[in-house]
Scaffold this motif. Sequence first.
Motif, PDB file in Angstrom:
ATOM      1  N   THR A  35       7.959   2.026  -0.065  1.00 57.73           N
ATOM      2  CA  THR A  35       7.339   3.348  -0.057  1.00 57.73           C
ATOM      3  C   THR A  35       8.063   4.195   0.975  1.00 57.73           C
ATOM      4  OG1 THR A  35       5.193   2.449  -0.693  1.00 57.73           O
ATOM      5  CG2 THR A  35       5.204   4.648   0.323  1.00 57.73           C
ATOM      6  N   ASN A  36       8.627   5.287   0.531  1.00 52.04           N
ATOM      7  CA  ASN A  36       9.391   6.179   1.402  1.00 52.04           C
ATOM      8  C   ASN A  36       8.438   7.116   2.147  1.00 52.04           C
ATOM      9  OD1 ASN A  36      12.087   8.598   0.813  1.00 52.04           O
ATOM     10  ND2 ASN A  36      11.378   7.663   2.668  1.00 52.04           N
ATOM     11  N   THR A  37       7.871   6.615   3.240  1.00 54.31           N
ATOM     12  CA  THR A  37       6.862   7.374   3.983  1.00 54.31           C
ATOM     13  C   THR A  37       7.429   8.631   4.636  1.00 54.31           C
ATOM     14  OG1 THR A  37       7.212   5.973   5.916  1.00 54.31           O
ATOM     15  CG2 THR A  37       5.437   5.333   4.411  1.00 54.31           C
ATOM     16  N   GLY A  38       8.720   8.709   4.799  1.00 53.65           N
ATOM     17  CA  GLY A  38       9.326   9.888   5.415  1.00 53.65           C
ATOM     18  C   GLY A  38       9.637  10.999   4.433  1.00 53.65           C
ATOM     19  N   ALA A  39       9.309  10.813   3.171  1.00 53.73           N
ATOM     20  CA  ALA A  39       9.584  11.836   2.159  1.00 53.73           C
ATOM     21  C   ALA A  39       8.631  13.021   2.338  1.00 53.73           C
ATOM     22  CB  ALA A  39       9.429  11.243   0.758  1.00 53.73           C
ATOM     23  N   VAL A  40       9.114  14.201   1.993  1.00 54.21           N
ATOM     24  CA  VAL A  40       8.338  15.437   2.139  1.00 54.21           C
ATOM     25  C   VAL A  40       7.916  15.922   0.753  1.00 54.21           C
ATOM     26  CG1 VAL A  40       8.432  17.841   2.922  1.00 54.21           C
ATOM     27  CG2 VAL A  40       9.584  16.045   4.244  1.00 54.21           C
TER      28      VAL A  40
END
Length: 179
Positions: A35-40
């Motif tokens: 899961t790319n938690t840093g995605a905006v």
Amino acid sequence: IWTAVTGAREYQVYRATSADGTYSLINTTTATGYTNTGAVAGNKYYYKVVAVHSNSAANSACSAVVERTCDLQKPSVTVSNSAVSGKPSLSWKAVAGAQMYEIFRTTSENGTYTSLGTTTATGYTNTGTEAGRTYYYKVRAIHSNPDANSADSNAVSRICALTRPVVTVGNSATSGKPM
């Protein structure tokens, strides 16, 4: 998410902001998903994965590139009754990046939800309800990029209550007693 590769010790996840852009390593994991938690929210990202072997010469080629627009987080909705009107009153915390919220309602647990409209507020009182009837609600966070709208919130339900009585008190003209 990807299928496990026999013999893989771990996986390297790479990301870019355009299909032909420069891919940067963003995570190494032994899991078959990330899961790319840093995605905006609202931004489109491109990903590829490499299966890593204990002998680096045996590492896989990069997977095919996959793309995804990051969605808004779905709202977490609570419902109560308005103290004054008895009408169902929804509330939720602001969702980062949301331009507005769309409210949906149905009158049966498994019914078809219809839109009641949108609001920029983090609450909504459903004035068009009937006392004694149960209503079911969902809320969706709306982004300026429709591909980034949130999933619908979990359904919440509430029975519409009667309007609170308005009481006045005075004294009887003849007895002087409160009435």
